[in-house]
Design a protein around this motif. Structure first.
Motif, PDB file in Angstrom:
ATOM      1  N   TYR A  36     -28.231 -30.650  20.303  1.00  0.00           N
ATOM      2  CA  TYR A  36     -27.048 -31.422  20.472  1.00  0.00           C
ATOM      3  C   TYR A  36     -27.350 -32.633  19.802  1.00  0.00           C
ATOM      4  N   GLN A  38     -26.663 -37.033  20.294  1.00  0.00           N
ATOM      5  CA  GLN A  38     -25.995 -37.860  21.112  1.00  0.00           C
ATOM      6  C   GLN A  38     -26.040 -39.305  20.472  1.00  0.00           C
ATOM      7  N   PRO A  44     -22.801 -35.826  24.203  1.00  0.00           N
ATOM      8  CA  PRO A  44     -23.404 -34.976  23.238  1.00  0.00           C
ATOM      9  C   PRO A  44     -22.489 -34.390  22.274  1.00  0.00           C
ATOM     10  N   LEU A  87     -30.956 -33.724  21.311  1.00  0.00           N
ATOM     11  CA  LEU A  87     -31.040 -33.045  22.687  1.00  0.00           C
ATOM     12  C   LEU A  87     -31.197 -31.520  22.402  1.00  0.00           C
ATOM     13  N   PHE A 101     -31.673 -29.066  30.377  1.00  0.00           N
ATOM     14  CA  PHE A 101     -31.942 -29.967  28.965  1.00  0.00           C
ATOM     15  C   PHE A 101     -33.627 -30.735  28.971  1.00  0.00           C
ATOM     16  N   GLY A 102     -33.841 -30.962  27.809  1.00  0.00           N
ATOM     17  CA  GLY A 102     -34.836 -31.899  27.755  1.00  0.00           C
ATOM     18  C   GLY A 102     -34.237 -33.384  27.630  1.00  0.00           C
ATOM     19  N   THR A 103     -35.313 -34.102  27.679  1.00  0.00           N
ATOM     20  CA  THR A 103     -35.077 -35.477  27.649  1.00  0.00           C
ATOM     21  C   THR A 103     -34.631 -36.390  26.402  1.00  0.00           C
TER      22      THR A 103
END
Lengths: 111, 113
Positions: A36, A38, A44, A87, A101-103
Motif C-alpha cells: 500500500y 499512504q 492507505p 506499507l 502490517f509492517g511499520t
C-alpha cells in the motif's frame, strides 16, 4: 506469530535515482502479500497483491517482487510525487481476513 | 472504484465521553475492519466483521466495541474515551474471495483531551 519488518525506515532519493524497499516476513503459510501507499493524513491506497514466490507486478514506476522470505518494491526513476510511506502487509493461510502490517518505509524524492 | 468513507476526518473529544466513529462502503463488501495507526507501531486491528451482525475481536479490542446492523455500515464505539485512544482510526472493507484485498477509508484523526 506473524511478523513483518520493513527497511529502511526512511529513504531519501533524488529524482531519477532508482532504489528498492524491502519487506521481510515470517508467516505460517502465506496467503497473500500486499503493498500500500499512504500519503500524510490519509488512508492507505492499495498498490499490489502477490500470492506466490516468483510473482512480479508492475504499475508505472513501481515493481513488486516476492520470494519465500521477502518482498521488494522497486522504484525506477522516481518523481517527487512518489513521495509517501509505503506499507507492506501479509495474510497467513487460515487467518480469515486478518492482515499483519509492517511499520512502513517513508520515501522522500527530491528534485 | 471501491469507495470507503468515514464520518469525520478530525474529531476532538474529552476523557470519559462516548465516541462513535462511522464507516460506510458502497461496494457491497461482506467484510469490514477497524484499525488504529500510531507512529512506530503500524496498523493494528481492533475489530472486524465478516457480515451483518457478526463481529470478531482483533489484536487490541480493549476499550472498544463495534456495531454492524447494515451491510454497508460498520461503527466503532469508544465506550469511555481515554487519552491513550488518541490515534488515527482507519476503516477498511473487503469482498470475501480469493483476492483478499482490503480497501481503506481516508481515516479519522481522533484527539482525546
Amino acid at each position: 506469530e506473524d511478523q513483518v519488518t520493513q527497511s529502511p525506515e526512511a529513504l531519501r532519493l533524488q529524482e531519477g535515482e532508482s532504489s528498492s524497499l524491502n519487506c521481510s516476513y515470517t508467516v505460517s503459510g502465506l496467503r497473500g502479500l500486499f503493498w500500500y501507499r499512504q500519503d500524510p493524513g490519509k488512508g492507505p491506497e492499495f498498490l499490489f497483491t502477490l500470492y506466490s514466490a516468483g510473482e512480479e507486478k508492475e504499475k508505472e514506476r513501481l515493481k513488486a517482487t516476492l520470494t519465500k522470505k521477502e518482498s521488494f518494491l522497486h522504484i525506477t526513476a522516481p518523481k517527487p510525487e512518489d513521495s509517501a510511506t509505503y506499507l507492506c502487509a501479509v495474510q497467513a493461510a487460515g487467518t480469515a481476513s486478518k492482515l499483519t502490517f509492517g511499520t512502513g518505509t517513508r520515501l522522500q524524492v527530491t528534485l | 472504484d471501491v469507495k470507503v468513507t468515514q464520518s469525520s476526518r478530525y474529531l476532538v473529544k474529552r476523557t470519559g465521553e462516548k465516541v462513535f466513529l462511522e464507516c460506510v462502503q458502497d461496494m457491497d463488501h461482506e467484510n469490514m475492519f477497524w484499525y488504529r495507526q500510531d507512529p512506530g507501531l503500524g496498523l493494528r486491528l481492533i475489530y472486524f466483521s465478516y457480515d451483518v451482525k457478526m463481529k470478531e475481536k482483533g489484536d487490541i479490542p480493549e476499550g472498544y466495541s463495534v456495531s454492524r446492523e447494515k451491510k454497508e455500515r460498520f461503527s466503532l464505539i469508544l465506550e469511555s474515551a481515554s487519552t491513550n485512544q488518541t490515534s488515527m482510526y482507519l476503516c477498511a472493507s473487503r469482498r470475501t474471495g480469493y483476492t483478499d484485498t482490503q480497501y481503506f477509508g481516508p481515516g479519522t484523526r481522533l484527539t482525546v483531551l
